[in-house]
Design an enzyme around this catalytic site. Structure first.
Site: not given
Length: 253
Positions: A142, A155
């Site tokens: 990401s 995350y």
């Protein structure tokens, strides 16, 4: 390196979002796809949509955080189909993990899925691919993994792990016939992003993101990041000195 011809693929996290979209995209391009996820009904709906388009998607119920059963299933599929050409570690979860309100259970859950689950998926049949001198492993990182973003320690860190893990694999596997691709998505419409309560600049349609992923995989690209409007500033943040980054991140949160 000669361009691969893909016969078989396994995509994790295919119940929804990018994983579902990529599984369908690959199937429509003539690949026999094993679509894994935790929700059988969603996978069956995907398989039915693929069948209606004359494509082949086979549902596989799997929770990547259950490492041993997942690896055993992937290896069994590899043996049954005559060797997986492509393995995509896409399954992932998110959620806030703020340093001032740290929730260990959520943090552990993110690590179990995004780190341990992803690594186990990527490693499951890697020795077989090396032995066959053929294969392609893909991990979905990401843009959030390029720096530690405020309020999302677990995350961001989990996606940084995926990127660094793949980078090392890419170096190690050069000359073996096994390709490695790391995907850096920004905000893409999905069940995951639908839960976000903060602004999501340059939010992409799932179909657009999937098309970029699929073409990059077929081209054997080492990396692909999108959208460029978000990828470019994130790469600037990546090399920004810590004091300046810290001040910028606090404003951005």
């Amino acid at each position: 390196m000669a361009e691969m011809t893909y016969r078989t693929a396994l995509v994790t996290g295919a119940s929804s979002g990018l994983g579902r979209g990529l599984a369908l995209w690959l199937a429509k391009h003539g690949v026999r796809v094993f679509a894994t996820g935790r929700r059988l009904s969603h996978l069956q709906a995907l398989a039915a949509e693929a069948q209606a388009a004359g494509a082949a998607v086979e549902p596989v119920v799997m929770d990547v955080s259950a490492v041993e059963p997942s690896q055993e299933r992937i290896r069994a599929i590899d043996a049954e189909c005559g060797g997986l050409d492509l393995v995509v570690a896409n399954a992932g979860i998110g959620g806030p993990t703020h340093g001032k309100r740290m929730d260990w259970e959520r943090t552990r859950s993110i690590i179990d899925t995004n780190v341990t689950g992803a690594a186990a998926t990527l490693c499951a049949v890697l020795p077989q691919m090396v032995e066959r001198r053929r294969g392609h492993v893909v991990g979905v990182s990401s843009l959030a993994g390029m720096r530690g973003l405020a309020g999302h320690a677990a995350y961001s860190a989990s996606k940084a792990f995926v990127a660094t893990f793949l980078e090392s694999l890419r170096v190690d596997l050069k000359g073996t016939g096994v390709q490695v691709t790391c995907v850096y998505p920004g905000f893409v419409k999905s069940e995951l992003t639908a839960k976000n309560t903060f602004p999501m600049p340059f939010l992409m349609e799932t179909e657009d993101a999937v098309e970029r992923m699929g073409r990059a995989i077929f081209a054997g690209a080492a990396e692909v990041s999108f959208p460029w409007q978000l990828a470019a500033p994130m790469r600037v943040l990546k090399v920004m000195p810590n004091p300046l980054f810290d001040a910028t991140a606090r404003r951005l949160k």
